[in-house]
Scaffold this motif. Structure first.
Motif, PDB file in Angstrom:
ATOM      1  N   TRP A 127       0.837  -1.191   0.000  1.00 40.44           N
ATOM      2  CA  TRP A 127       0.000   0.000   0.000  1.00 40.44           C
ATOM      3  C   TRP A 127       0.881   1.255   0.000  1.00 40.44           C
ATOM      4  CZ3 TRP A 127      -0.569  -4.326   2.914  1.00 40.44           C
ATOM      5  CH2 TRP A 127      -1.762  -5.051   2.759  1.00 40.44           C
ATOM      6  N   LYS A 128       0.485   2.247  -0.786  1.00 38.20           N
ATOM      7  CA  LYS A 128       1.249   3.478  -0.921  1.00 38.20           C
ATOM      8  C   LYS A 128       0.715   4.571   0.014  1.00 38.20           C
ATOM      9  CE  LYS A 128       2.595   4.792  -5.040  1.00 38.20           C
ATOM     10  NZ  LYS A 128       4.032   4.466  -4.994  1.00 38.20           N
ATOM     11  N   TYR A 129       1.534   5.608   0.188  1.00 42.04           N
ATOM     12  CA  TYR A 129       1.148   6.871   0.829  1.00 42.04           C
ATOM     13  C   TYR A 129       0.667   6.692   2.280  1.00 42.04           C
ATOM     14  CZ  TYR A 129       0.902   7.793  -4.212  1.00 42.04           C
ATOM     15  OH  TYR A 129       1.169   7.857  -5.542  1.00 42.04           O
ATOM     16  N   CYS A 130       1.433   5.952   3.063  1.00 44.84           N
ATOM     17  CA  CYS A 130       1.063   5.690   4.460  1.00 44.84           C
ATOM     18  C   CYS A 130       1.765   6.704   5.360  1.00 44.84           C
ATOM     19  CB  CYS A 130       1.425   4.264   4.839  1.00 44.84           C
ATOM     20  SG  CYS A 130       0.589   3.026   3.810  1.00 44.84           S
ATOM     21  N   SER A 131       1.158   7.864   5.521  1.00 46.54           N
ATOM     22  CA  SER A 131       1.772   8.959   6.276  1.00 46.54           C
ATOM     23  C   SER A 131       1.981   8.569   7.736  1.00 46.54           C
ATOM     24  CB  SER A 131       0.889  10.203   6.198  1.00 46.54           C
ATOM     25  OG  SER A 131       0.713  10.613   4.860  1.00 46.54           O
ATOM     26  N   GLY A 132       3.157   8.950   8.273  1.00 47.99           N
ATOM     27  CA  GLY A 132       3.501   8.597   9.639  1.00 47.99           C
ATOM     28  C   GLY A 132       4.028   7.185   9.787  1.00 47.99           C
ATOM     29  N   GLY A 175       6.290  18.086  -2.223  1.00 47.87           N
ATOM     30  CA  GLY A 175       5.687  18.787  -1.101  1.00 47.87           C
ATOM     31  C   GLY A 175       5.349  17.827   0.027  1.00 47.87           C
ATOM     32  N   LEU A 176       5.049  18.387   1.207  1.00 46.34           N
ATOM     33  CA  LEU A 176       4.791  17.578   2.399  1.00 46.34           C
ATOM     34  C   LEU A 176       5.884  16.520   2.588  1.00 46.34           C
ATOM     35  CD1 LEU A 176       0.911  17.046   2.197  1.00 46.34           C
ATOM     36  CD2 LEU A 176       2.156  18.817   3.439  1.00 46.34           C
ATOM     37  N   LYS A 177       7.109  16.960   2.412  1.00 49.44           N
ATOM     38  CA  LYS A 177       8.234  16.032   2.435  1.00 49.44           C
ATOM     39  C   LYS A 177       8.467  15.420   3.814  1.00 49.44           C
ATOM     40  CE  LYS A 177      11.057  17.856  -1.389  1.00 49.44           C
ATOM     41  NZ  LYS A 177      11.361  16.556  -2.017  1.00 49.44           N
ATOM     42  N   GLY A 178       8.073  16.130   4.874  1.00 49.73           N
ATOM     43  CA  GLY A 178       8.362  15.660   6.223  1.00 49.73           C
ATOM     44  C   GLY A 178       7.289  14.787   6.824  1.00 49.73           C
ATOM     45  N   THR A 179       6.589  14.000   6.000  1.00 51.09           N
ATOM     46  CA  THR A 179       5.432  13.243   6.493  1.00 51.09           C
ATOM     47  C   THR A 179       5.626  11.728   6.523  1.00 51.09           C
ATOM     48  OG1 THR A 179       4.427  13.209   4.282  1.00 51.09           O
ATOM     49  CG2 THR A 179       3.812  15.031   5.751  1.00 51.09           C
ATOM     50  N   ASP A 180       6.821  11.244   6.169  1.00 45.43           N
ATOM     51  CA  ASP A 180       7.050   9.785   6.214  1.00 45.43           C
ATOM     52  C   ASP A 180       5.954   9.012   5.483  1.00 45.43           C
ATOM     53  OD1 ASP A 180       9.461   9.352   7.810  1.00 45.43           O
ATOM     54  OD2 ASP A 180       8.349  10.198   9.483  1.00 45.43           O
ATOM     55  N   SER A 181       5.502   9.542   4.338  1.00 45.26           N
ATOM     56  CA  SER A 181       4.367   8.922   3.644  1.00 45.26           C
ATOM     57  C   SER A 181       4.823   7.804   2.709  1.00 45.26           C
ATOM     58  CB  SER A 181       3.589   9.991   2.871  1.00 45.26           C
ATOM     59  OG  SER A 181       3.054  10.959   3.743  1.00 45.26           O
ATOM     60  N   HIS A 182       5.499   6.821   3.286  1.00 43.42           N
ATOM     61  CA  HIS A 182       6.091   5.736   2.509  1.00 43.42           C
ATOM     62  C   HIS A 182       5.067   4.628   2.236  1.00 43.42           C
ATOM     63  CE1 HIS A 182       9.874   7.693   3.237  1.00 43.42           C
ATOM     64  NE2 HIS A 182       9.778   7.522   4.535  1.00 43.42           N
ATOM     65  N   SER A 183       5.450   3.718   1.359  1.00 41.05           N
ATOM     66  CA  SER A 183       4.655   2.514   1.133  1.00 41.05           C
ATOM     67  C   SER A 183       4.951   1.493   2.226  1.00 41.05           C
ATOM     68  CB  SER A 183       4.989   1.899  -0.228  1.00 41.05           C
ATOM     69  OG  SER A 183       4.614   2.754  -1.281  1.00 41.05           O
ATOM     70  N   ILE A 184       3.987   0.620   2.429  1.00 39.99           N
ATOM     71  CA  ILE A 184       4.175  -0.504   3.358  1.00 39.99           C
ATOM     72  C   ILE A 184       3.799  -1.798   2.640  1.00 39.99           C
ATOM     73  CG2 ILE A 184       3.733   0.905   5.392  1.00 39.99           C
ATOM     74  CD1 ILE A 184       0.931  -0.526   5.535  1.00 39.99           C
ATOM     75  N   SER A 185       4.340  -2.903   3.130  1.00 40.40           N
ATOM     76  CA  SER A 185       3.965  -4.199   2.562  1.00 40.40           C
ATOM     77  C   SER A 185       3.932  -5.251   3.657  1.00 40.40           C
ATOM     78  CB  SER A 185       4.943  -4.619   1.458  1.00 40.40           C
ATOM     79  OG  SER A 185       6.216  -4.902   2.003  1.00 40.40           O
TER      80      SER A 185
END
Length: 354
Positions: A127-132, A175-185
């Motif tokens: 899943w993409k865009y998992c902020s925090g 933008g919103l670079k400081g949000t740790d919005s990485h993918s998870i698996s």
């Protein structure tokens, strides 16, 4: 409603460049967010949450986003995860949301496959865009339940513990670079039945937010972030103009006059859409809490006002940014960062007209 103290405002803004470079918040700022319960605005009080009325929480989202876009986005997304505290079984809610440092990251896209086994499910997905993502105590994500060929897919939500999740550090937005919005698996991960839920099921807490439809919940939450980021943009644009007024009055008199006029015009437009947004939200929320449901008309109006906030916020930036000169083209310029954050927030699909 929590009031964010000036010393935290100063610290968040002072660390914004570092947060953007590192892609994450500092430990001190994160500790403050836990202490102030900024991730628990929608968590019931018996789980250590604040359980704010929805319009109050939206003003917290706006204020946090006015301080810094990434900070506000993380408050908003982290708080939104509290929505699930009423959907999980009560004993799991106490376990997963009862700690001071409880915070959810995840995704609503059904990008996982779950196979039913004794006592739960075996799940794989990404899943993409998992902020925090780097500090979450709990991850939630939607999966399709594996069934017979030709059967309509059943979607169910799953809760994963951090040790079950791999974080793919792929958040490379402008933008919103400081949000740790990485993918998870997760890969062939067992999830017990009691850590699965259906967001449409009857909530086991009575607060009205848990019966509020998820789409207007998301639209208004992200619109509040837009308001905060745009308000910060307008403040910084005015400060920029004042700082250059003496010099530009001599060298570019027409330019400085045009800039001040544009700022004043956009401030008027912005305040008008902000006022209407909160009027509609507060009226529809009052109707919802008294009647137990949101009418189709109210839901449409809430959605339209939220999208109008995004549209007007972008228009403000587009009207002013070209008048600010070459300095704001640099990525380390504060106005440049706010401009990038605003464009990132307004890109969210729930704020874009169909």
């Amino acid at each position: 409603m929590p009031i964010i103290p000036e010393k935290i405002v100063y610290e968040v803004r002072a660390n914004a460049d570092n947060n953007e470079t590192a892609g994450t918040l500092t430990t001190r700022i994160l500790d403050y967010m836990y202490e102030a319960k900024l991730f628990k605005l929608f968590v019931p009080s018996d789980l250590g949450g604040l359980m704010l009325p929805f319009p109050e929480a939206l003003r917290v989202f706006e204020r946090a986003s006015q301080i810094d876009g990434s900070f506000g986005w993380l408050v908003t997304i982290g708080s939104g995860g509290g929505f699930f505290s009423a959907a999980l079984p009560p004993e799991q809610s106490r376990l997963l949301f009862g700690n001071d440092n409880s915070v959810v990251a995840g995704s609503g896209h059904p990008n996982g496959i779950a196979r039913s086994v004794d006592g739960g499910y075996i799940v794989s997905g990404q899943w993409k865009y998992c902020s925090g993502s780097t500090y979450a105590s709990l991850f939630t994500a939607n999966c399709r339940i594996e069934g017979e060929p030709g059967e309509e897919a059943i979607i169910r939500s799953f809760a994963f513990m951090p040790e079950q999740v791999s974080i793919i550090r792929d958040w490379n937005s402008f933008g919103l670079k400081g949000t740790d919005s990485h993918s998870i698996s997760v890969e062939q991960t067992f999830v017990p039945t009691e850590r699965t839920f259906d967001i449409m099921s009857n909530p086991h807490y009575d607060d009205p937010i848990f019966r509020y439809p998820f789409l207007p919940f998301a639209q208004t939450s992200f619109a509040a972030v837009c308001l905060g980021v745009c308000r910060h943009f307008l403040e910084e644009a005015r400060s920029f103009a004042i700082a250059r007024q003496a010099d530009w009055t001599q060298s570019r008199p027409q330019r400085i006059a045009t800039l001040f006029k544009a700022i004043e015009e956009q401030e008027i437009s912005f305040e008008a859409v902000s006022l209407k947004f909160y009027e509609v939200v507060e009226r529809s929320w009052a109707d919802f809490t008294s009647g137990g449901r949101i009418s189709e008309q109210d839901e449409l109006e809430v959605g339209q006002c939220s999208q109008d906030v995004a549209k007007v916020s972008l228009a403000c930036a587009h009207a002013i940014f070209p008048l600010l000169g070459m300095a704001v083209l640099m990525e380390d310029n504060l106005i440049n960062r706010i401009w990038r954050d605003l464009h990132t927030v307004t890109q969210h699909s729930v704020l874009v007209p169909n």
